[in-house]
Design an enzyme around this catalytic site. Structure first.
Site, PDB file in Angstrom:
ATOM      1  CB  ALA A 140      -0.925   0.013   1.214  1.00 15.47           C
ATOM      2  CB  CYS A 141       0.494   4.341  -1.889  1.00 11.32           C
ATOM      3  SG  CYS A 141       0.807   3.419  -3.387  1.00 11.32           S
ATOM      4  CG  PHE A 142      -0.049   4.054   4.546  1.00 12.05           C
ATOM      5  CD1 PHE A 142      -0.805   3.009   4.068  1.00 12.05           C
ATOM      6  CD2 PHE A 142       0.247   4.092   5.910  1.00 12.05           C
ATOM      7  CE1 PHE A 142      -1.251   2.014   4.912  1.00 12.05           C
ATOM      8  CE2 PHE A 142      -0.208   3.100   6.757  1.00 12.05           C
ATOM      9  CZ  PHE A 142      -0.957   2.054   6.258  1.00 12.05           C
TER      10      PHE A 142
END
Ligand SMILES: *Cc1c(COP(=O)(O)O)cnc(C)c1O
Length: 470
Positions: A383-385
């Site tokens: 995921a993009c965090f």
């Protein structure tokens, strides 16, 4: 009331999983089964570059835990005592799992229309189903009472609604009230159900509450059950037991004032904590049942039927998430394995790593356990965090590109609880068991979510909703 699981003459339940096909409570059997399943999943092409994440469920282990639960309570209850073990569906809301547990003599505890639908789809009969949600609508209550499902009312307003329904139509539903003995919380605040200000049940120590509860029963001869669920991950057995002791004493008081055995069944909830630190099952159902029997002997002398509602402890240790290492990199001197398992399958661990650490093990590209020196590394998700880490600064054999990371003990409250961050697909879930010829057989429990399904579930049928009509 007929006995549900059969009682009485079970042998000693000292070993959590004694007598269940060579499955041991120290987890060596489980680890060996898991290693073989990972290898077989890779060899059979169920896990690989094209399917880089899958959840596995160990059918042998689930059966063994179901047997351990039955045996633990059989060993301490008077012969003939009706006992219903109802699996808390929220822990693993998968129809094939509910069906497997049903075949093992375990019913279902449901807390929403969705969970009830899953239990019904699995063929769990109403007589083996308990409805407990804190926010039941009139329609849900009406359906449950029409079906004859046991219902535990959460609060006075809900009891008013039940009153009206009971007046309007006869029901076979056993009806009860949930109480909170306010014994205090455990180490995880969000999961502590028995604090002074918990949202669940009637808070017994509040001023006037206990007397209100007693009157509620005296005024309603059909109110025959008393429910408490005070345990959870992070809550010690002694505290859980104390909550049940208070509940038992309240039932005794009510029955004494009623002058008859109005409360005939105690629902003691679930909440047995799980050991996330190793393959060993601890505490065991047998330990809990023995502690209960020693502390509250009257609970088991046959005067009360029993309902339990275990979730996590039945399934957690029998699930594993396997995720391919897409890339191995390093940053600031830290080795980082970028895998396909992160917040979408392990939201609790990613957002609250202190409370929910998971064991992660390493397998090579052929699915063999990795050996080699321990290297401090991060196991990251897709995921993009930045916080999307399954494990941070973990010492284990170095994960390299094409290897697999296994997140262990994820059979409850993990991979079946998908979180749609980045529109990451729900992974497929496979059950595994012996194939009868020294190999591993897999069965599809849930297919992976498709891109079409992601689009459909994301408003795909209404692309012009915001541009055309407004
Ligand atoms: C969540 C829940 C359970 C199951 O709890 P576990 O900790 O998974 O055993 C049982 N009963 C009720 C009412 C619950 O809310």
């Amino acid at each position: 009331m007929a006995s549900y699981t059969g009682t009485g003459d079970a042998g000693p339940a000292d070993e959590e999983q004694a007598g269940t096909g060579g499955v041991t409570s120290d987890g060596t059997g489980a680890a060996a089964r898991r290693d073989r399943a990972v290898r077989a999943a890779v060899e059979q092409g169920l896990l690989g570059p094209a399917s880089p994440i899958v959840g596995l469920l160990d059918i042998t282990g689930i059966r063994a835990s179901a047997a351990a639960l039955r045996d633990a309570f059989d060993a301490v209850t008077a012969p003939g005592t009706p006992v219903l073990h109802a699996f808390a569906v929220k822990a693993t809301p998968l129809v094939p799992v509910l069906r497997l547990l049903h075949a093992e003599g375990i019913g279902a505890e449901v807390a929403s229309p969705g969970e009830l639908a899953l239990a019904r789809a699995a063929g769990v009969p109403p007589s083996h189903t308990v409805l407990d949600s804190p926010a039941k609508t009139p329609a849900e209550l009406r359906e449950a009472l029409a079906l004859g499902i046991a219902v535990n009312a959460d609060n006075p307003q809900e009891l008013d609604r039940v009153d009206a329904l009971v007046r309007s139509a006869p029901t076979r539903s056993p009806l009860g009230l949930r109480v909170n003995a306010q014994i205090g919380g455990g180490s995880i605040g969000a999961l502590s159900t028995a604090t002074a200000t918990s949202k669940f049940g009637v808070a017994l120590r509040d001023e006037g509450a206990r007397e209100w509860v007693v009157r509620a029963y005296l005024d309603r001869p059909w109110l025959t059950r008393l429910h408490a669920h005070s345990g959870s991950q992070g809550v010690p057995l002694e505290l859980m037991t104390q909550g049940i002791a208070h509940t038992y004493e309240l039932a005794e008081e009510i029955n004494e004032r009623a002058g008859r055995r109005q409360i005939d069944t105690l629902d003691i909830g679930g909440g047995l904590p799980v050991n996330f630190g190793s393959d060993t099952h601890t505490p065991t159902y047998a330990q809990y049942a023995r502690l209960l029997a020693a502390t509250v002997p009257g609970l088991f002398d046959g005067r009360y039927g029993l309902v339990t509602e275990f979730g996590r402890s039945l399934l957690a240790k029998h699930g594993v998430v396997l995720a391919r290492v897409e890339y191995a990199k390093s940053a600031g001197g830290r080795a980082i394995a970028v895998t396909h398992a992160g917040v979408q399958v392990a939201a609790r661990t990613v957002y609250a790593p202190e409370s929910w650490p998971l064991r992660v093990t390493a397998y090579d590209a052929k699915g063999r356990p990795k050996t080699g020196p321990d290297v401090v590394q991060d196991v990251a998700g897709p995921a993009c965090f930045a916080g999307d880490l399954l494990a941070e600064g973990r010492s284990m054999p170095l994960l390299e590109q094409g290897d697999y990371a296994a997140a262990l003990d994820t059979g409850a409250y993990y991979f079946a609880h998908h979180y749609t961050y980045n529109s990451l697909a729900r992974p497929g879930i496979l059950g595994f068991g012996p194939d009868g010829a020294d190999g591993v057989r897999f069965a599809v429990v849930r297919t992976p979510q498709t891109l079409d399904e992601i689009v459909a579930e994301s408003g795909g049928a209404h692309p012009d909703a915001l541009t055309d009509s407004l």
